[in-house]
Design a protein around this motif. Structure first.
Motif, PDB file in Angstrom:
ATOM      1  N   ALA A 292      -8.317  12.026  -4.290  1.00  0.00           N
ATOM      2  CA  ALA A 292      -7.665  11.602  -5.542  1.00  0.00           C
ATOM      3  C   ALA A 292      -8.467  10.499  -6.227  1.00  0.00           C
ATOM      4  O   ALA A 292      -8.630  10.506  -7.447  1.00  0.00           O
ATOM      5  CB  ALA A 292      -6.242  11.120  -5.242  1.00  0.00           C
ATOM      6  N   ARG A 293      -8.975   9.545  -5.423  1.00  0.00           N
ATOM      7  CA  ARG A 293      -9.810   8.494  -6.017  1.00  0.00           C
ATOM      8  C   ARG A 293     -11.083   9.072  -6.613  1.00  0.00           C
ATOM      9  O   ARG A 293     -11.536   8.643  -7.683  1.00  0.00           O
ATOM     10  CB  ARG A 293     -10.148   7.436  -4.966  1.00  0.00           C
ATOM     11  CG  ARG A 293      -8.974   6.544  -4.571  1.00  0.00           C
ATOM     12  CD  ARG A 293      -9.466   5.343  -3.788  1.00  0.00           C
ATOM     13  NE  ARG A 293     -10.119   5.730  -2.550  1.00  0.00           N
ATOM     14  CZ  ARG A 293      -9.501   5.886  -1.387  1.00  0.00           C
ATOM     15  NH1 ARG A 293      -8.186   5.676  -1.316  1.00  0.00           N
ATOM     16  NH2 ARG A 293     -10.170   6.223  -0.301  1.00  0.00           N
TER      17      ARG A 293
ATOM     18  N   SER B  30      -6.027  10.925  -0.405  1.00  0.00           N
ATOM     19  CA  SER B  30      -6.198   9.722  -1.224  1.00  0.00           C
ATOM     20  C   SER B  30      -7.652   9.566  -1.650  1.00  0.00           C
ATOM     21  O   SER B  30      -7.939   9.195  -2.798  1.00  0.00           O
ATOM     22  CB  SER B  30      -5.743   8.492  -0.435  1.00  0.00           C
ATOM     23  OG  SER B  30      -4.382   8.588  -0.087  1.00  0.00           O
ATOM     24  N   SER B  31      -8.580   9.856  -0.707  1.00  0.00           N
ATOM     25  CA  SER B  31     -10.003   9.751  -1.046  1.00  0.00           C
ATOM     26  C   SER B  31     -10.377  10.745  -2.143  1.00  0.00           C
ATOM     27  O   SER B  31     -11.093  10.400  -3.093  1.00  0.00           O
ATOM     28  CB  SER B  31     -10.846   9.990   0.198  1.00  0.00           C
ATOM     29  OG  SER B  31     -12.211   9.992  -0.099  1.00  0.00           O
TER      30      SER B  31
ATOM     31  N   GLU C 265      -3.580  12.449   4.774  1.00  0.00           N
ATOM     32  CA  GLU C 265      -3.211  11.579   3.661  1.00  0.00           C
ATOM     33  C   GLU C 265      -4.411  10.769   3.189  1.00  0.00           C
ATOM     34  O   GLU C 265      -4.625  10.589   1.981  1.00  0.00           O
ATOM     35  CB  GLU C 265      -2.083  10.650   4.091  1.00  0.00           C
ATOM     36  CG  GLU C 265      -1.576   9.745   2.982  1.00  0.00           C
ATOM     37  CD  GLU C 265      -0.441   8.855   3.436  1.00  0.00           C
ATOM     38  OE1 GLU C 265       0.024   8.044   2.625  1.00  0.00           O
ATOM     39  OE2 GLU C 265      -0.022   8.974   4.607  1.00  0.00           O
ATOM     40  N   ALA C 266      -5.207  10.269   4.167  1.00  0.00           N
ATOM     41  CA  ALA C 266      -6.403   9.511   3.783  1.00  0.00           C
ATOM     42  C   ALA C 266      -7.396  10.385   3.025  1.00  0.00           C
ATOM     43  O   ALA C 266      -8.011   9.953   2.043  1.00  0.00           O
ATOM     44  CB  ALA C 266      -7.060   8.924   5.033  1.00  0.00           C
TER      45      ALA C 266
ATOM     46  N   THR D 249       0.832  -1.194   0.000  1.00  0.00           N
ATOM     47  CA  THR D 249       0.000   0.000   0.000  1.00  0.00           C
ATOM     48  C   THR D 249       0.866   1.244   0.000  1.00  0.00           C
ATOM     49  O   THR D 249       2.046   1.191   0.391  1.00  0.00           O
ATOM     50  CB  THR D 249      -0.911   0.003   1.242  1.00  0.00           C
ATOM     51  OG1 THR D 249      -0.101  -0.006   2.423  1.00  0.00           O
ATOM     52  CG2 THR D 249      -1.810  -1.234   1.247  1.00  0.00           C
ATOM     53  N   PRO D 250       0.321   2.425  -0.415  1.00  0.00           N
ATOM     54  CA  PRO D 250       1.118   3.652  -0.392  1.00  0.00           C
ATOM     55  C   PRO D 250       1.628   3.998   1.003  1.00  0.00           C
ATOM     56  O   PRO D 250       2.777   4.431   1.162  1.00  0.00           O
ATOM     57  CB  PRO D 250       0.129   4.702  -0.917  1.00  0.00           C
ATOM     58  CG  PRO D 250      -0.827   3.934  -1.759  1.00  0.00           C
ATOM     59  CD  PRO D 250      -0.975   2.617  -1.078  1.00  0.00           C
ATOM     60  N   SER D 251       0.793   3.825   2.060  1.00  0.00           N
ATOM     61  CA  SER D 251       1.244   4.129   3.415  1.00  0.00           C
ATOM     62  C   SER D 251       2.333   3.158   3.845  1.00  0.00           C
ATOM     63  O   SER D 251       3.278   3.530   4.554  1.00  0.00           O
ATOM     64  CB  SER D 251       0.066   4.070   4.384  1.00  0.00           C
ATOM     65  OG  SER D 251      -0.569   2.793   4.326  1.00  0.00           O
TER      66      SER D 251
END
Length: 551
Positions: free
Chosen positions: A202-203, A199-200, A195-196, A19-21
């Motif tokens: 970005a998705r 990422s959300s 970051e979450a 995963t990215p993290s």
């Protein structure tokens, strides 16, 4: 059992290396190990500085030297593993932090105690542990470090008679451990939430981009994105079909076109000189429909990219004609009774006159003209009424091969007049994709085209023969049907007018057959076109829509 469940839950919640993290955590651990390697090298180097006085300052010099050397060897071994491509997981990182805290306190115990500067390195280890594992395990690191520091100070006071100030210093270090743990955990949690969230978002952006691409690709309006030099940056399926349809069918186009057709390139140059000017409609090729292009800049400041909307002018023309004929149909429906009554009287009078025994050949010829034109007027009324009474298409998924074979048999039965039998040569390509259309409406189109083809073939060659070819488009996703006759073909000056209402070159025709055929095809999202392939005769092609993409 409960412990296994907690362990599995922790492993599920912790980042994995894929995963990215997890990748970010592995990168931070690699940086931290470089720091540990540098610290261990410095500690080993310090052993060679003033070694004579070590015996007086250090409590257990041999154990200290062995511990420093072992610490260097451990860090060097981990560095080699990381260099070889080893990806540490959460357990490896936790074990490394625990070893750091214990080894540092072991070095403090064998050196000068809690007053040694190595105690400050413990803070770094606790801080690194809370950054790499921002959870309750970070608090455990701080608690372990505080207990070890207090244990070393208490042992030194009780066993060695050191000052009680060491316990106060150990307590202060414990407070620093917990403060570092709480502060870094808070910062790490915020960073993880950020970051979450990123990422959300970005998705979501990626999903929206995919949806926009699907919408753009399914639009019937052609869309192009160009640079100032006319190079194509983006084109949807409708634009490629409108601009390069003929070239794709003849395999003269690469998979991804980047250069504009010359008429559109000239229109772009004209628009760049005068953005307020509307360019004239154009044809990408002689067999393409008339197209209208509208330009606009995507970036008003830089003007690097240009958005182009391409519309099929034939659709606009068809809509105008449809409105005109719909009005004409309503008008005809209103006066049909008034027209048919005198028309019926004229026809009946002609029949009565024909029964007279005193008619000479000239009068009989005049009566034939009256009957023929009466039938033509009645046919025009019926065709225009069909425009106003046309129902919506009830499309269904059809396999063309069996449907065409059945149509051929049924049609030939209606054409068997004994004098000049009709013949239809049917050719069906393998792996033919299905088509979605209304059987009765497309059958009406096929009957119209086949009747015309047989009539013109007989006039030109004396044989009532046509050919029907069913195949797939270049992309293999859509089906088409070609109806080819053996007639004289259509003159070049009349090719653009064959689908216009009331246009005909046959004195017995009404000029509405091909127009009605194209209208029925459009109602089924199919396209009827006259194909110019250089072969003798005349060829009409019905290209069906994608069976899974009909709107």
């Amino acid at each position: 059992m409960a412990a296994d469940t907690v362990s599995r839950s922790a492993e599920t919640l912790s980042p994995t290396p894929s995963t990215p993290s997890g990748l970010q955590q592995a990168k931070l651990f690699r940086i931290y190990n470089h720091y540990r390697l540098v610290v261990s090298l410095m500690l080993v180097a310090l052993l060679f500085v003033d070694p004579v006085n070590f015996d007086m300052r250090f409590r257990l010099l041999d154990y200290y030297q062995a511990g420093v050397s072992a610490y260097l060897g451990l860090n060097a071994f981990i560095a080699l593993l990381l260099l070889a491509g080893f990806h540490p997981n959460q357990r490896h990182i936790t074990l490394s932090i625990l070893l750091d805290i214990l080894i540092m306190h072991g070095l403090l115990l064998t050196s000068t105690g809690i007053t040694n500067g190595l105690a400050n390195l413990v803070i770094v280890s606790v801080a690194a542990g809370n950054i790499l594992t921002p959870s309750r395990m970070g608090t455990f690191y701080a608690a372990l470090a505080a207990i070890c520091s207090l244990g070393i100070s208490g042992w030194a006071v009780l066993a060695l008679g050191d000052s009680a100030d060491d316990i106060v210093r150990a307590g202060s270090l414990g407070i620093l451990y917990f403060a570092a743990a709480f502060v870094l955990q808070n910062i790490s949690r915020r960073m993880m939430r950020s970051e979450a969230l990123a990422s959300s978002r970005a998705r979501s952006i990626v999903e929206l981009e995919k949806i926009n691409q699907q919408i753009i690709q399914r639009m019937r309006t052609g869309i192009l994105v160009l640079d100032r030099f006319g190079q194509i940056r983006l084109a949807n399926a409708a634009a490629e079909e409108l601009l390069y349809g003929a070239a794709r069918r003849s395999n003269r186009l690469s998979e991804h076109p980047t250069v504009l057709p010359r008429p559109l390139k000239l229109g772009l140059e004209t628009w760049l000189k005068d953005p307020g000017r509307r360019i004239e409609p154009f044809q990408p090729s002689p067999t393409s429909p008339m197209l209208q292009a509208n330009f606009t800049q995507l970036d008003q400041e830089r003007g690097d990219q240009i958005l182009v909307f391409i519309e099929d002018m034939s659709k606009v023309t068809q809509q105008a004609q449809q409105m005109k004929l719909a009005s004409l149909g309503r008008l005809t429906a209103g006066i049909a009774h008034e027209i048919r009554n005198p028309l019926g009287a004229i026809s009946h009078a002609a029949q009565l006159m024909e029964e007279s025994p005193s008619l000479d050949p000239g009068d009989r010829q005049m009566l034939e003209i009256i009957r023929r034109h009466s039938r033509r007027v009645n046919g025009i009324i019926e065709n225009v009424l069909d425009l106003s009474r046309r129902r919506a298409a009830n499309a269904e998924l059809i396999e063309l091969a069996p449907w065409l074979k059945e149509f051929r048999e049924d049609f030939l039965q209606t054409q068997d007049n004994g004098d000049s039998p009709a013949n239809i040569v049917l050719k069906i390509d393998p792996q033919l994709p299905p088509a979605r259309f209304d059987k009765s409406q497309i059958e009406q189109v096929m009957v119209n085209l086949c009747d015309n083809g047989l009539r013109y073939s007989e006039q030109h060659s004396g044989q009532r023969q046509i050919g029907i070819h069913a195949g797939a488009t270049e992309d293999g996703e859509r089906a088409f049907i070609d109806i080819r006759d053996q007639g004289p073909g259509i003159a070049a000056e009349n090719r653009s007018s064959v689908f216009e209402p009331f246009f005909t070159t046959d004195k017995r025709g009404t000029g509405l057959g091909l127009y009605l055929a194209r209208e029925l095809c459009e109602a089924n999202q199919a396209h009827l076109a006259l194909v110019d392939d250089g072969q003798p005769g005349c060829c009409f092609r019905i290209t069906f829509a994608h069976p899974g993409r009909m709107i």
